[in-house]
Design an enzyme around this catalytic site. Structure first.
Site, short mmCIF file in Angstrom:
data_model
loop_
_atom_site.label_atom_id
_atom_site.label_comp_id
_atom_site.label_asym_id
_atom_site.label_seq_id
_atom_site.Cartn_x
_atom_site.Cartn_y
_atom_site.Cartn_z
N LYS A 75 141.73 -0.57 -53.56
CA LYS A 75 142.99 -0.85 -52.86
C LYS A 75 142.74 -1.14 -51.38
O LYS A 75 141.61 -1.20 -50.92
CB LYS A 75 143.97 0.29 -53.06
CG LYS A 75 144.35 0.51 -54.52
CD LYS A 75 144.99 -0.72 -55.16
CE LYS A 75 146.39 -0.99 -54.68
NZ LYS A 75 147.05 -2.09 -55.40
N HIS A 93 145.24 -8.90 -52.10
CA HIS A 93 146.65 -9.29 -52.07
C HIS A 93 146.93 -10.17 -50.84
O HIS A 93 147.83 -9.90 -50.06
CB HIS A 93 147.57 -8.06 -52.08
CG HIS A 93 147.35 -7.15 -53.25
ND1 HIS A 93 147.60 -7.54 -54.54
CD2 HIS A 93 146.87 -5.88 -53.32
CE1 HIS A 93 147.29 -6.55 -55.37
NE2 HIS A 93 146.84 -5.54 -54.66
#
Length: 351
Positions: A75, A93
């Site tokens: 992450k 992302h």
């Protein structure tokens, strides 16, 4: 010698890891150097990596790693604005217009580093080489059902936490649904043929929910899709892109509907391509449901690290899928890593 540095995750409620001790031993045998940061919260204990022969580094020491080390995490990094000189393997992302993604790319540009995004590691047919999708779907469906059960009590779903296993999750959820009176009757899943949709469908069926599965054939018309509103639950399980139609339009909350909870497992609310157009931010473990309409209620579940609800199972599954590609990191015979690098180069030059 290729040096992989497995960092300890720095996000709350994130205990997964992309490399198991067995996988680390395989890399070491193949001539890699493997450094693993110590972590008291990781789903797999540090001692396993010690026993495998890895070098153990202090928690969160990756910024001081040798510049030729490839930093491997899952992450996001701390949003401290620092330049990033290393090559990072992670879920960035950053390629679909996300605001935080632009900032991340600016940090790589400033430091001269590289992002090899796990979401875009693909084989020569375009299929991802590794994904947490099944467990994201499984856990996401479970939290969505928790949101539905809370509605039956006249409440909004409260905090969620990890489970020791999928079986433990199912047993706890079944009891919660019994206390609610009965499970919801129907769910519609878009992306039903993929990993995420399969996981969501498996959990729903285990809880006695009838599933309608849609995929590209059912959505090629571009919508609108009134059938979504005729189900108790709706799950978005697809990776949206520029041609993805809107599944849930802004007027859905006030429309006549049976729909009570949306499980946006894909969870990309700040993307330019978000197909669930009734909310604008991810939900959290502390507050998993975002109520977007009161009467009748409509909640959105959109937690963006769902597989961490089942951290050991999801880590072992993902790591097993990814290991053959990690072994090819130095030679890149399949072109997977060069494709990821080219994609990064294309996006970073725009910032």
């Amino acid at each position: 010698m290729t040096h992989i540095w497995v960092r300890a995750e720095q996000r709350a409620n994130e205990t997964r890891v992309g490399l198991t001790p067995d996988g680390a031993a395989t890399l070491l045998k193949a001539g890699f150097k493997v450094t693993v940061e110590a972590s008291d919260t990781r789903a797999i204990a540090t001692q396993g990596y010690v026993d495998a022969g890895c070098t153990i580094a202090s928690e969160h020491s990756w910024p001081d790693a040798p510049h030729d080390a490839v930093i491997f995490g899952l992450k996001e990094l701390p949003e401290d604005g620092t330049a990033l000189p290393h090559c990072h393997i992670m879920f960035g992302h950053a390629y679909k217009g996300q605001s935080a993604g632009r900032t991340l790319l600016q940090r790589f540009k400033a430091g001269g580093g590289t992002l090899l995004d796990l979401e875009y590691l693909t084989n020569d047919t375009g299929r991802r080489v590794a994904a947490f999708g099944y467990w994201a779907g499984f856990a996401g469906a479970a939290v969505t059902l928790k949101c539905w059960a809370a509605q039956q009590r006249g409440a909004v779903a409260g905090p969620v936490a990890p489970y020791a296993s999928a079986q433990a999750l199912k047993l706890a959820l079944a009891e919660e649904l019994r206390e609610a009176g009965a499970p919801p009757k129907t769910a519609l899943i878009i992306g039903a043929l993929g990993r995420v949709g399969t996981g969501a469908a498996d959990l729903c069926r285990a809880m006695g929910v009838t599933v309608t599965g849609w995929d590209m054939a059912e959505t090629k018309s571009g919508g609108p899709f009134p059938e979504i509103l005729d189900h108790d639950l709706f799950f978005n399980c697809i990776l949206a892109g520029p041609t993805t139609p809107a599944f849930v339009r802004p007027d859905a909350p006030t429309a006549a509907r049976r729909l009570r909870v949306i499980g946006d497992i894909a969870c990309d609310p700040d993307s330019d391509f978000n197909p669930v157009q009734v909310y604008d931010r991810a939900t959290t473990w502390a507050a998993p449901a975002l109520r977007v309409h009161d009467d009748p209620p409509l909640d959105v579940m959109a937690i963006d690290n769902l597989p961490s609800m089942l951290p050991r199972e999801s880590s072992e599954d993902f790591a097993g899928q990814l290991l053959p590609t990690l072994l090819d990191l130095g030679q890149d015979r399949s072109g997977t890593w060069s494709r990821a690098k080219s994609l990064f180069d294309d996006h970073v030059k725009r910032v």
